[in-house]
Enzyme design. Structure first.
Site, PDB file in Angstrom:
ATOM      1  N   GLY A  22      -5.579  -4.592  -2.287  1.00  0.00           N
ATOM      2  CA  GLY A  22      -4.667  -4.342  -3.396  1.00  0.00           C
ATOM      3  C   GLY A  22      -3.964  -3.016  -3.243  1.00  0.00           C
ATOM      4  O   GLY A  22      -4.463  -2.097  -2.587  1.00  0.00           O
TER       5      GLY A  22
ATOM      6  N   VAL B  48       0.833  -1.206   0.000  1.00  0.00           N
ATOM      7  CA  VAL B  48       0.000   0.000   0.000  1.00  0.00           C
ATOM      8  C   VAL B  48       0.864   1.251   0.000  1.00  0.00           C
ATOM      9  O   VAL B  48       0.579   2.209  -0.724  1.00  0.00           O
ATOM     10  CB  VAL B  48      -0.966  -0.001   1.202  1.00  0.00           C
ATOM     11  CG1 VAL B  48      -1.789   1.292   1.232  1.00  0.00           C
ATOM     12  CG2 VAL B  48      -1.889  -1.214   1.147  1.00  0.00           C
TER      13      VAL B  48
ATOM     14  N   LYS C  64      -7.053  -1.308   9.968  1.00  0.00           N
ATOM     15  CA  LYS C  64      -8.348  -1.726  10.543  1.00  0.00           C
ATOM     16  C   LYS C  64      -8.182  -2.316  11.934  1.00  0.00           C
ATOM     17  O   LYS C  64      -9.028  -2.105  12.811  1.00  0.00           O
ATOM     18  CB  LYS C  64      -9.025  -2.739   9.627  1.00  0.00           C
ATOM     19  CG  LYS C  64      -8.211  -4.016   9.440  1.00  0.00           C
ATOM     20  CD  LYS C  64      -8.831  -4.972   8.473  1.00  0.00           C
ATOM     21  CE  LYS C  64      -7.899  -6.152   8.226  1.00  0.00           C
ATOM     22  NZ  LYS C  64      -6.649  -5.770   7.536  1.00  0.00           N
TER      23      LYS C  64
ATOM     24  N   GLU D   3     -10.421   5.854   5.959  1.00  0.00           N
ATOM     25  CA  GLU D   3     -11.277   5.261   4.934  1.00  0.00           C
ATOM     26  C   GLU D   3     -10.750   3.909   4.452  1.00  0.00           C
ATOM     27  O   GLU D   3     -11.508   2.968   4.247  1.00  0.00           O
ATOM     28  CB  GLU D   3     -11.390   6.217   3.738  1.00  0.00           C
ATOM     29  CG  GLU D   3     -12.213   5.687   2.576  1.00  0.00           C
ATOM     30  CD  GLU D   3     -13.672   5.510   2.947  1.00  0.00           C
ATOM     31  OE1 GLU D   3     -14.138   4.353   2.958  1.00  0.00           O
ATOM     32  OE2 GLU D   3     -14.349   6.508   3.226  1.00  0.00           O
TER      33      GLU D   3
ATOM     34  N   VAL E  50     -11.402  -0.126   5.855  1.00  0.00           N
ATOM     35  CA  VAL E  50     -12.520  -1.025   5.561  1.00  0.00           C
ATOM     36  C   VAL E  50     -12.747  -1.067   4.056  1.00  0.00           C
ATOM     37  O   VAL E  50     -12.956  -0.029   3.422  1.00  0.00           O
ATOM     38  CB  VAL E  50     -13.820  -0.567   6.259  1.00  0.00           C
ATOM     39  CG1 VAL E  50     -14.973  -1.502   5.902  1.00  0.00           C
ATOM     40  CG2 VAL E  50     -13.630  -0.515   7.768  1.00  0.00           C
TER      41      VAL E  50
ATOM     42  N   LYS F 208     -13.534  -5.008  10.788  1.00  0.00           N
ATOM     43  CA  LYS F 208     -14.152  -4.044   9.875  1.00  0.00           C
ATOM     44  C   LYS F 208     -15.596  -3.753  10.269  1.00  0.00           C
ATOM     45  O   LYS F 208     -16.045  -2.595  10.206  1.00  0.00           O
ATOM     46  CB  LYS F 208     -14.074  -4.577   8.441  1.00  0.00           C
ATOM     47  CG  LYS F 208     -12.642  -4.691   7.923  1.00  0.00           C
ATOM     48  CD  LYS F 208     -12.569  -5.441   6.616  1.00  0.00           C
ATOM     49  CE  LYS F 208     -11.125  -5.561   6.130  1.00  0.00           C
ATOM     50  NZ  LYS F 208     -10.999  -6.396   4.913  1.00  0.00           N
TER      51      LYS F 208
END
Length: 431
Positions: free
Chosen positions: A302, A14, A105, A129, A132, A205
């Site tokens: 992803g 990420v 999360k 944001e 989740v 989540k």
């Protein structure tokens, strides 16, 4: 125009995506906020590691203090994972009046309330944001898009690994263990998939979504959790015969200001939109009193989808900085936590029993359901290979969890019932 500097904690999948988006979308970001943005420093474990992005060596550090204590860094983006140590780093950042964007999360499910309070105390933004459903803007949808509505129910496929596994089991008739190995080979499942397949990832989540959607401080311990490891291909095929599709579903339901939150494998009527969400995709179905029914759908993980959500949060932080309104968005929960009791939780149920194939056995079973006030919506009785045995598959009408659990106890004590093979929640009617 003064450049806004970013500190990045983590440069994995990420983090790499975040760097790429900030570099490649600089013109759009500048257009929205009116000034340049740059990543000044990045915390990594190994500065010499080969990476899928070009980074100047002097931008990398193994010392978090070089980022957390740098007065020129305005915003911290956390994509390193972890809970306790990461919490301390973010608390340090907030106390230094640095705004925070996180995709974590686990951290937000466990320590979100504390972090949001410290952010508010220091007039800082804390946005999450990406924590989740990856690139799906579900949190912003609840907080902003549906801010005026009264959310009554949320159902979500919020874990791509389990959805991939159940999709393969459903479409190809394969066993759980075989599909799990395939998911691991393709990179959809970790070498240790416990958090995903036991429902823990989805539970974290749903904790976040329930807290936001119901404005109630829901904790992870409030979520009833069951994973998919016991789901069999036979269960799935019987469900298909009855017009249902198996999914791992996160449920959050509010009625009369009482709530229930759970994660469990469940059968959805084939016509439900969530039943068509396949492979690694995520979706969250939201019921509001005013808006009715809406669904948020897209890639749940992803590098680039998750990084998109992270940078979108970053843009919101930067807009707030330009307007001088940071730390104004977080609100304390409106309602005191009020959880439903088992006699207040209602659902339909799928039940699969192996019983003696003898006269009077079905009457005994029917009597137990009748005594507990539960009726049948659909019944299948099928022979099995073992002589003198039969299999009964049934779907109940709506029943309280208390009554249904009493039924399971009585059935297990019944001598004519060899075994309770499986039991699942059901959403929707039969074909």
């Amino acid at each position: 125009m003064e450049t806004i500097s970013i500190g990045l904690l983590g440069l994995g999948t990420v983090g790499t995506g975040v760097v790429k988006i900030i570099e490649n979308h600089q013109d759009k970001i500048m257009h929205q906020i009116g000034c340049p943005v740059k990543v000044k420093k990045i915390l990594v474990k190994n500065t010499d590691k080969d990476r899928d992005v070009s980074i100047a060596t002097d931008m990398l550090t193994t010392n978090p203090d070089e980022i957390l204590n740098d007065p020129e860094i305005d915003v911290i983006i956390e994509v390193m994972g972890g809970v306790e140590e990461t919490k301390e780093k973010l608390l340090h950042a907030l106390e230094n009046r640095k705004h925070v964007v996180t995709a974590n999360k686990d951290l937000m499910a466990v320590h979100g309330a504390k972090l949001l309070q410290v952010a508010s105390d220091n007039s800082c933004d804390l946005f999450y944001e990406a924590s989740v459903a990856g690139g799906i803007p579900i949190i912003r949808g609840l907080v902003d898009g549906l801010a005026s509505d009264h959310i009554t129910k949320m159902m979500g496929i919020v874990n791509g690994t389990t959805n991939f596994i159940l999709t393969k089991m459903t479409k190809q008739g394969k066993a759980y263990e075989e599909v799990l190995e395939e998911a691991q080979r393709l990179g959809f499942a970790e070498s240790d998939p416990t958090s995903d397949v036991e429902g823990l990832d989805a539970a974290r989540k749903m904790t976040i979504l329930a807290t936001l959607g119901f404005s109630m401080n829901i904790s992870l311990e409030d979520v009833k959790v069951e994973g998919i490891t016991k789901v069999t291909e036979e269960d799935i095929q019987y469900g298909k015969q009855l017009g249902y599709t198996m999914k791992l579903i996160g449920f959050a339901h509010r009625q009369d200001e009482k709530v229930e939150v759970s994660v469990q494998p469940a059968f959805l009527i084939d016509s439900h939109p969530l039943a068509a969400v396949n492979n690694e995709f995520n979706a969250v179905y939201v019921y509001g009193e005013a808006v009715g029914e809406t669904m948020f759908y897209g890639p749940g993980a992803g590098s680039m989808p998750t990084a998109t959500a992270v940078v979108s949060d970053l843009v919101n932080v930067l807009k707030n900085m330009r307007l001088g309104v940071n730390g104004k968005t977080a609100t304390s929960p409106q309602f005191k936590k009020n959880l439903k009791k088992p006699d207040e939780m209602y659902s339909k149920y799928f039940l699969r029993l192996q019983v003696e194939d003898a006269v009077g056995v079905f009457a005994e079973i029917t009597s137990i359901f009748s005594e507990n006030g539960v009726s049948f919506e659909k019944i299948l009785q099928l022979p099995v290979k073992e002589k003198g045995m039969a299999e009964i598959v049934l779907i109940t009408h709506h029943a309280s969890l208390l009554n249904y659990e009493n039924i399971l106890i009585q059935l297990r004590d019944l001598s004519s019932v060899r075994t309770v093979k499986s039991s699942y929640r059901v959403e929707g009617g039969t074909k």
